[in-house]
Design an enzyme around this catalytic site. Structure first.
Site, mmCIF file in Angstrom:
data_model
loop_
_atom_site.group_PDB
_atom_site.id
_atom_site.type_symbol
_atom_site.label_atom_id
_atom_site.label_comp_id
_atom_site.label_asym_id
_atom_site.label_seq_id
_atom_site.Cartn_x
_atom_site.Cartn_y
_atom_site.Cartn_z
ATOM 1 C CD GLU B 82 -7.572 6.629 2.445
ATOM 2 O OE1 GLU B 82 -7.531 5.619 1.703
ATOM 3 O OE2 GLU B 82 -7.819 6.567 3.662
ATOM 4 N NE ARG B 131 -6.188 3.499 0.259
ATOM 5 C CZ ARG B 131 -7.043 2.492 0.443
ATOM 6 N NH1 ARG B 131 -7.190 1.583 -0.495
ATOM 7 N NH2 ARG B 131 -7.743 2.389 1.554
ATOM 8 C CB THR B 175 -10.294 1.232 -1.928
ATOM 9 O OG1 THR B 175 -9.452 0.147 -1.519
ATOM 10 C CG2 THR B 175 -11.691 1.031 -1.370
ATOM 11 N N GLY B 191 -12.615 -5.978 0.733
ATOM 12 C CA GLY B 191 -13.806 -6.480 1.444
ATOM 13 C C GLY B 191 -13.456 -7.532 2.480
ATOM 14 C CD GLU B 193 -11.660 -5.731 7.475
ATOM 15 O OE1 GLU B 193 -11.612 -5.008 6.471
ATOM 16 O OE2 GLU B 193 -10.711 -6.442 7.837
ATOM 17 C CG ASN B 259 -8.223 -9.113 6.803
ATOM 18 O OD1 ASN B 259 -8.277 -8.076 6.167
ATOM 19 N ND2 ASN B 259 -9.310 -9.725 7.228
ATOM 20 C CG ASP B 302 -7.525 -6.470 10.212
ATOM 21 O OD1 ASP B 302 -7.459 -6.884 9.039
ATOM 22 O OD2 ASP B 302 -8.022 -5.383 10.533
ATOM 23 C CD1 TRP B 389 -4.030 2.563 4.681
ATOM 24 C CD2 TRP B 389 -3.417 3.787 2.931
ATOM 25 N NE1 TRP B 389 -4.516 3.831 4.877
ATOM 26 C CE2 TRP B 389 -4.152 4.616 3.803
ATOM 27 C CE3 TRP B 389 -2.926 4.360 1.753
ATOM 28 C CZ2 TRP B 389 -4.413 5.956 3.564
ATOM 29 C CZ3 TRP B 389 -3.184 5.704 1.505
ATOM 30 C CH2 TRP B 389 -3.921 6.486 2.399
#
Lengths: 225, 546
Positions: B82, B131, B175, B191, B193, B259, B302, B389
Site C-alpha cells: 500500500e 503506506r 500503518t 487500532g 478495532e 472510528n 465504523d 483511505w
C-alpha cells in the site's frame, strides 16, 4: 413416536459409521443430522426398518454391510442401487426423468453449463435442495447467474457468468465453451434474472422428488469425486 | 589564471559543491516547495497540501497511449503493498510490508539497500501493511506495525534511532506514512478495532524524543472529555491511520481521526465521542487544538474519517478562501474553512441513508431508526464506506475534486454486546456487506445495483458530480492528477488506467493482474517522466515508449 426415536438413533450410528468409512472425518451439524434422519425415515426405513436391521445381512445401526467397505461404496450403492435386489437406484430420477445431466454434472458425467453437483449435499441442506427443485427462481447463488449477450454480428449467446470486469466478460455456454468477450465488442450484455432450471413441481411425483433429493443429499464430494 | 578566470572557477566549484551537498539533502524548505521540483516526490501526498497533483506534463492525453512498463519491483511479501514511494533526485524509497524499507534506482528499479524491521507483535485489523515513509535531510522515517517510529539513514539504510510510540501488546500499530513539519516527525496510532486510546504525537527528527502529544480521545480535564460516558474514553479508539496535511501560512496541521471503539455498539460510550470521526487542526509547533469538525458524531458504522485532508485555495462565493476538501467514508463530500473549521458545504457523493442532511452548524441530521440492531439494519453506505483511505486528488487546473468511490454499496449492521480485553477485538457486532472487503480479485458476479467502483469528479463549489468513470468492481486505488490534465487510478479488478481529467474519458489502461491498492505517484529522472503504482505485491513503473 418410538419408531421415530429408533430411526433417529439408528441414523446417528449409521452416520457415525459413514464418517468412519469416509477418507476424511466429517463433523455433522445438528441440522444435517436432522435432515438425514428425515431422509432415512422417508426412504430407508420402509425396507431397512426403524432399527436398520430388517434386511438380512445388513445392520445399518452397527455398520454391517454386505457390499460396502468404504464411503464411496455406500454412495455408489445409494446412487446406482443393487441390481436384482429391492435396493433402488436413487440416481434414476436424476439421470432419467429429471434430465438433470442436461445442465449439471456429477463425477464428470453430464453438462458443465450448470453448477457441478458433486458436493451439493455437503453445501446445501435438504430443505434448500427441495426448494431449488420446486422454486428454482427463489434463490440463485451469485456464482450461478446467467447472462445473455449479443455480438456485433448479431449472434446471441446465453451462458453462466464466470467473471466480469469493466472491459470484459467470461462465461461458459450451453456448448460448454469457455468464452471471453470485450464488452466493447457486444451490442447487448445483460443478466438473465430467471433461472434456466425448470420447476419440478408438476414434473415429478412426491416419491420421485424424494428420491431425487435423497440422491442430491448423498453427494458429499468425499473420495475421488 | 587571471583573477576573472579564478573567480569563474570559484563560482563553478562553489556551485558544484553546493549541488553535491544539497543532492539528497531534503530540507524542510524543499518539502514545502515540493511542487516546484515535480521531478521528486518528497512527502506522502506529493506536497503538504496533499492534492496528489503533479506539475509534470511530459505524459499528455495525446501521448499517454504510448505508456509502457519500464520496470517492476516484486515485493518479497504476500501482504498488501500500500505504500506510496518517495523519490529524491533519482532515488526511490518505499516500504515492502510489513516494515522493510527499500532504496531503488528510480529509473531502473535496481535495489541499493534494504533495511528490515521485524515487528515482534502487532495486530492490525486489516493487514500488516505500511503506506510509506517521510524524509528530512538524509533521514527516512517509518512507523511500524509494532508501533515504533524508526529513523533510517537514507544513504545506507542503517537505523539511527528507534522510539517506541505505543504498546503493541495493547494492539497499537502505525500503518501510515509519517509527516515531517519543520524539525519534527508526526505520527498517529491505529487500532480502532481493539479499543486503543488514539493519539497523534510529534517527535524530534534528530533524536526521536517526543515533543508534543494530542490525545484524540480526551482524558479528564481535557476539552471534549465530557462527550464520553463513564470510563469509555479509556478504550474509545480514535485511531489515526492516514497521513495528515500542513498549511505553512496558518502553521496548522490537519489530521483525520478514525472510528470510536467499539465500532458497531455505542451503548457504553454515550455522547458525541470526540474526536473520533473528526478532522482536527493542530498548531504544528505545540500540538494544541485550534479547531475540529466532527463528521459522524457517536458513530456506530465504523465511518473512519481518516481520509487525507486535501487543502486548496479557491474562490468561495466570490471571495478567496482557504478550504479543506473531504470525501468522507460516511458518504458525504465536505468543504470546510481550514482557518476556522467553519462548515461550508456537505453533500452526498454516494447514496446515504443514515443522515438526511445538516443543521445550520453542519451537524448531520440523523434518520430515525438507522442504527445497528441485533437483527441487523441496512445502511448506505456500507461498512467499507463511500470511500476510505484511498487518496483523492484535487486538480487546480480543472477545479475538480476526484474521489475513489464505492457506489451502491450497503451493509447490514448487526450490534452485539462486547467487553474490552486488552489487545483483543473490540467491535461490538458485525456487518454483512453487499460488497465485502476482499484483498484479492475474486470472480465478480455482481450487478451494478449491488455495488461498483468509480472515479467520481465533483465540483467543490456545489458538490455536484461532473462525471464518473465506472468500474465493474470496487476500488482501493488512490488518484493522481497531473498538469497535463491526466488522471491516473486503478481498481480492485486489476487495471491501472489514465483518464482525461476534464471528461473522464478512458485514454489508456494496463492489466496489472491484481488489485491496485495504493495511491499512484509520478516523478522524472534525467528528463523522463514515470508513473508508479502498486498492485498486488508488485510496484509497477510506467513511462513513455522511446
Amino acid at each position: 413416536m418410538r419408531a421415530f426415536k429408533l430411526c433417529t438413533s439408528v441414523f446417528a450410528v449409521f452416520l457415525a459409521t459413514i464418517n468412519t468409512l469416509s477418507a476424511k472425518q466429517q463433523t455433522d451439524t445438528p441440522s444435517e443430522v436432522n435432515d438425514g434422519r428425515q431422509l432415512f425415515i422417508a426412504n430407508c426405513a420402509v425396507c431397512h426398518g426403524p432399527d436398520g436391521d430388517s434386511v438380512p445381512g445388513v445392520d445399518l445401526g452397527h455398520g454391517k454391510f454386505k457390499r460396502a467397505s468404504s464411503y464411496d461404496d455406500l454412495v455408489e450403492i445409494i446412487s446406482a442401487g443393487v441390481p436384482g435386489t429391492a435396493m433402488p437406484a436413487f440416481s434414476k430420477v436424476f439421470e432419467g426423468k429429471g434430465e438433470c445431466l442436461n445442465c449439471h454434472s456429477v463425477k464428470n458425467k453430464g453438462s458443465r453449463l450448470g453448477p457441478d453437483l458433486a458436493e451439493i449435499g455437503a453445501v446445501r441442506r435438504m430443505i434448500e435442495l427441495e426448494r431449488s427443485l420446486l422454486e428454482p427462481n427463489a434463490e440463485i447463488l451469485l456464482q450461478n447467474r446467467m447472462v445473455r449477450l449479443v455480438t456485433r454480428d448479431g449472434i446471441t449467446i446465453t451462458g453462466r457468468l464466470l467473471n466480469q470486469d469493466t472491459f470484459s466478460v467470461q462465461l461458459i455456454d450451453s456448448k460448454e465453451r469457455l468464452l471471453s468477450f470485450q464488452k466493447s465488442s457486444l451490442k447487448e450484455y445483460a443478466f438473465v434474472d430467471k433461472s434456466p432450471m425448470p420447476t419440478y413441481r408438476d414434473k415429478l411425483n412426491p416419491g420421485e422428488l424424494a428420491d431425487l433429493v435423497s440422491y442430491l443429499v448423498s453427494l458429499k464430494g468425499i473420495g475421488g469425486q | 589564471m587571471n583573477a576573472r578566470a579564478a573567480l569563474l572557477v570559484s563560482v563553478v566549484l562553489s556551485s558544484l559543491l553546493s549541488a553535491s551537498i544539497s543532492s539528497g539533502q531534503v530540507s524542510f524548505e524543499r518539502i514545502l516547495g515540493a511542487d516546484k521540483e515535480p521531478q521528486n516526490w518528497l512527502t506522502y501526498s506529493g506536497t503538504t497540501l496533499s492534492q496528489r497533483h503533479s506539475l509534470l506534463n511530459q505524459i499528455t492525453p495525446a501521448n499517454v497511449k504510448n505508456l509502457e512498463l519500464q520496470w517492476i519491483y516484486q515485493a518479497r511479501s504476500l501482504e498488501k503493498f500500500e505504500a506510496t514511494p518517495l523519490v529524491v533526485d533519482g532515488i526511490m524509497y518505499t516500504v515492502q510490508a510489513p516494515n522493510h524499507v527499500i532504496a531503488l534506482d528510480a529509473a531502473t528499479g535496481r535495489v541499493f539497500w534494504t533495511y528490515s524491521h521485524h515487528p515482534v507483535r502487532g495486530r492490525p485489523c486489516c493487514g500488516r501493511v505500511n503506506r510509506g515513509l517521510a524524509i528530512l535531510d538524509d533521514i527516512l522515517f517509518m512507523g511500524t506495525i509494532d508501533a515504533h517510529l524508526i529513523a533510517i539513514d537514507a544513504k545506507n539504510g542503517r537505523p539511527l534511532w528507534d522510539t517506541t510510540v505505543a504498546s503493541a501488546r495493547s494492539a497499537y500499530t502505525i500503518t501510515h506514512a509519517p509527516l515531517v513539519i519543520k524539525d519534527k516527525v508526526i505520527v498517529g496510532t491505529a487500532g480502532g478495532e481493539y479499543g486503543i486510546r488514539g493519539f497523534l504525537a510529534a517527535y524530534d527528527a534528530h533524536t526521536g524524543k517526543e515533543v508534543w502529544r494530542f490525545n484524540t480521545i480526551p482524558g479528564p480535564g481535557e476539552p471534549g472529555h465530557e462527550t464520553w460516558g463513564g470510563d469509555s474514553w479509556k478504550t474509545g479508539g480514535g485511531p489515526l491511520w492516514m497521513t495528515g496535511s500542513y498549511d505553512p501560512v496558518l502553521n496548522l496541521t490537519y489530521w483525520g481521526v478514525g472510528n470510536p471503539s467499539p465500532d458497531w455498539n455505542g451503548d457504553d460510550r454515550p455522547g458525541d465521542n470526540l474526536y473520533s470521526d473528526s478532522v482536527i487542526a493542530l498548531d504544528a509547533d505545540t500540538g494544541m487544538l485550534k479547531w475540529y469538525y466532527q463528521f459522524s458524531p457517536h458513530d456506530e458504522f465504523d465511518y473512519d474519517a481518516v481520509q487525507v485532508p486535501v487543502l486548496a485555495d479557491m474562490e468561495w462565493q466570490g471571495k478567496p478562501r482557504k478550504v479543506i476538501l473531504w470525501a468522507n467514508r460516511n458518504g458525504f463530500f465536505y468543504v470546510l474553512d481550514r482557518a476556522t473549521g467553519q462548515f461550508l458545504l456537505g453533500k452526498p457523493f454516494v447514496e446515504v441513508t443514515w443522515a438526511s442532511g445538516f443543521d445550520e452548524k453542519g451537524r448531520p441530521v440523523l434518520v430515525p431508526g438507522k442504527i445497528p440492531s441485533a437483527e441487523g439494519t441496512l445502511i448506505y453506505p456500507g461498512n467499507p464506506g463511500g470511500t476510505s483511505w484511498y487518496s483523492p486528488s484535487y486538480n487546480p487546473r480543472t477545479g475538480l475534486f476526484y474521489i475513489p468511490a464505492w457506489v451502491n454499496s450497503s451493509s447490514l449492521f448487526v450490534k452485539a454486546p462486547v467487553k474490552y480485553r486488552e489487545g483483543r477485538e473490540y467491535a461490538g457486532g458485525t456487518n454483512r456487506s453487499t460488497v465485502a472487503f476482499d484483498w484479492s480479485p475474486a470472480p465478480n458476479f455482481r450487478k451494478e445495483e449491488e455495488g461498483y467502483g468509480a472515479v467520481r469528479a465533483v465540483d467543490p463549489h456545489t458538490g455536484e458530480m461532473r462525471w464518473e468513470f465506472k468500474m465493474a468492481d470496487v476500488t482501493e486505488g488512490g488518484i493522481l492528477t497531473t498538469a497535463s490534465d491526466l488522471l491516473f487510478s486503478g481498481g480492485r479488478e486489476g487495471y491501472f488506467f489514465a483518464l482525461d481529467a476534464r471528461s473522464g474519458e478512458l485514454l489508456w489502461k494496463a492489466a496489472v493482474g491484481a488489485a491496485v491498492q495504493s495511491g499512484p505517484m509520478t516523478y522524472s529522472v534525467n528528463g523522463k517522466q514515470y508513473v508508479a503504482v502498486n498492485a498486488g505485491t508488485c510496484l509497477f513503473v510506467f513511462g513513455l515508449r522511446q
